[in-house]
Design an enzyme around this catalytic site. Sequence first.
Site, PDB file in Angstrom:
ATOM      1  N   LYS A 151       0.779  -1.321   0.153  1.00  0.00           N
ATOM      2  CA  LYS A 151       0.074   0.065   0.073  1.00  0.00           C
ATOM      3  C   LYS A 151       0.799   1.224   0.066  1.00  0.00           C
ATOM      4  O   LYS A 151       1.820   1.272   0.589  1.00  0.00           O
ATOM      5  CB  LYS A 151      -0.756  -0.049   1.331  1.00  0.00           C
ATOM      6  CG  LYS A 151      -1.946   1.168   1.300  1.00  0.00           C
ATOM      7  CD  LYS A 151      -2.802   0.730   2.443  1.00  0.00           C
ATOM      8  CE  LYS A 151      -3.864   2.122   2.696  1.00  0.00           C
ATOM      9  NZ  LYS A 151      -4.757   2.054   3.493  1.00  0.00           N
ATOM     10  N   SER A 177      -9.614   2.303   3.103  1.00  0.00           N
ATOM     11  CA  SER A 177      -8.845   3.226   2.036  1.00  0.00           C
ATOM     12  C   SER A 177      -7.925   2.353   1.271  1.00  0.00           C
ATOM     13  O   SER A 177      -7.492   2.576   0.153  1.00  0.00           O
ATOM     14  CB  SER A 177      -8.108   4.161   2.864  1.00  0.00           C
ATOM     15  OG  SER A 177      -7.190   3.419   3.707  1.00  0.00           O
ATOM     16  N   SER A 232      -9.814  -0.297   7.187  1.00  0.00           N
ATOM     17  CA  SER A 232      -9.322  -0.148   5.957  1.00  0.00           C
ATOM     18  C   SER A 232      -8.497  -1.341   5.080  1.00  0.00           C
ATOM     19  O   SER A 232      -8.294  -1.344   3.937  1.00  0.00           O
ATOM     20  CB  SER A 232      -8.427   1.075   5.579  1.00  0.00           C
ATOM     21  OG  SER A 232      -9.036   2.371   5.853  1.00  0.00           O
TER      22      SER A 232
END
Length: 507
Positions: free
Chosen positions: A80, A155, A179
């Site tokens: 990420k 997210s 997330s």
Amino acid sequence: MSADLRRTAAQLSRDLAEGTTTSVELTQASLDRIAQVDGSVHAFLALNADQALDSARASDERRGRGETTGPLDGVPIAVKDVLATEGLATTCGSRILEGWVPPYDATVVTRVRGAGMPILGKTNMDEFAMGSSTEHSAYGTTHNPWDLDRIPGGSGGGSAAAVASFEAPLALGTDTGGSIRQPGAVTGTVGVKPTYGGVSRYGLVALANSLDQVGPVTRTVEDAALLHTVIAGHDPRDSTSLDQPVPDFLAAARQGATGDLSGVRIGVITELAGEGWQAGVMARFQESVDLLTKAGADVVEVSCPHFVHALATYYLILPAEASSNLARFDAMRYGLRVLPEGVDAPSAEQVMRATREVGFGDEVKRRIILGTYALSSGYYDAYYGQAQKLRTLISNDFAQAFEVADVLVSPTAPTTAFPIGDKVDDPLAMYLNDLATIPANLAGVPGISVPSGLADEDGLPAGFQVLAPALADDRCYRVGAALESLLVEQWGGPLLDRAPALEGGSL
């Protein structure tokens, strides 16, 4: 598409050990798959092809000498874009960090490299991890591999979509209020939020220091256990890191995969159900509870009365911490710098104002304003102070519930993936997606989301969440693996095999 890419990380590990494939072959196949489908999915913001292949070659050379670093040596991974990666751009999905290349690695990235895992690239995300759909990325929306017109969660939608579309067998995500788990639920993947402090936060660009946690994004519970083992453990560079023994996640997952939960007490959280929850999501949840009962678990209902205030509590604490953390992006030290128009000798304040106006998106600005207001003189006690008191009450609810249950369960998210654009202009509707996941972050306890099946209304994945006491992450793996094995047997194969876009459709 290479058939190898549909194999789990554990299976790929065995293939490497048996010599039926090489790390270079796997890494190149993943890069080819990304080139083939990521134009439609948009899971990645940056690729790391040359370094990934170099790492793969080094892995193959080690294996040839009989010197493997562990079971995941040679298995590719995606990261990420909120985690610092030396020599590879880290943007946090924001224009304000466009082109920033960190001079160091996050601890989890160091551990992944040390485990011999080639890093394929950096995955898309809501800007500074603020969002539940990955629509708030400054670099475009990620699409759900099940239906390219729907969101992949957020997210960390990029990491979940990369794993779900077979672009990467494994990924790292971060979970501040769900997330990792919520994207897992809506993409049919497995997402784990470890105990707060169980995985180092050093090198994680902070959104909310007391809530953020790095964790695995995978296709199976066993794979999550393997990756969690790599990244877990004490880190003296992180003041929040726990100096405690790491549980045997893999043993717990393998024990659960036998389908025997005799003596395990499972508490169904009564507050995380009812009006507003999609009927198909609740149907799959109840079927999963019934399967766990048949596996020998003792199921009881438990009440956590202060969970109804978790959303409001979270959206005072998180913006307050975010407004403090994001103050560092001032155009003076690193990142974007914009000079105001029509000003010959702008002041530092004017440069900062112009830069933040251009560099931050609407959701980031919204939360900074809310957090600054909550911390301001005259309002601190009324808002932030009250939220911290409620946080304690939510932690107390967990403590009392764990006196009568070994784990707590709920649906991971109230609905399946919604259409892109459906809620982007309605912040409150967007925030409600984290209703079931937020309490774990407020209390620092671990959680896992496991696919529970497809909702009748739309044929899209739903998720089943398991929560455990702090430092008892192994309980999540045991129960999650038990449910996974029972459901895969019932389905006749992995859930992702039933994804329309992946069954000869648009992907």
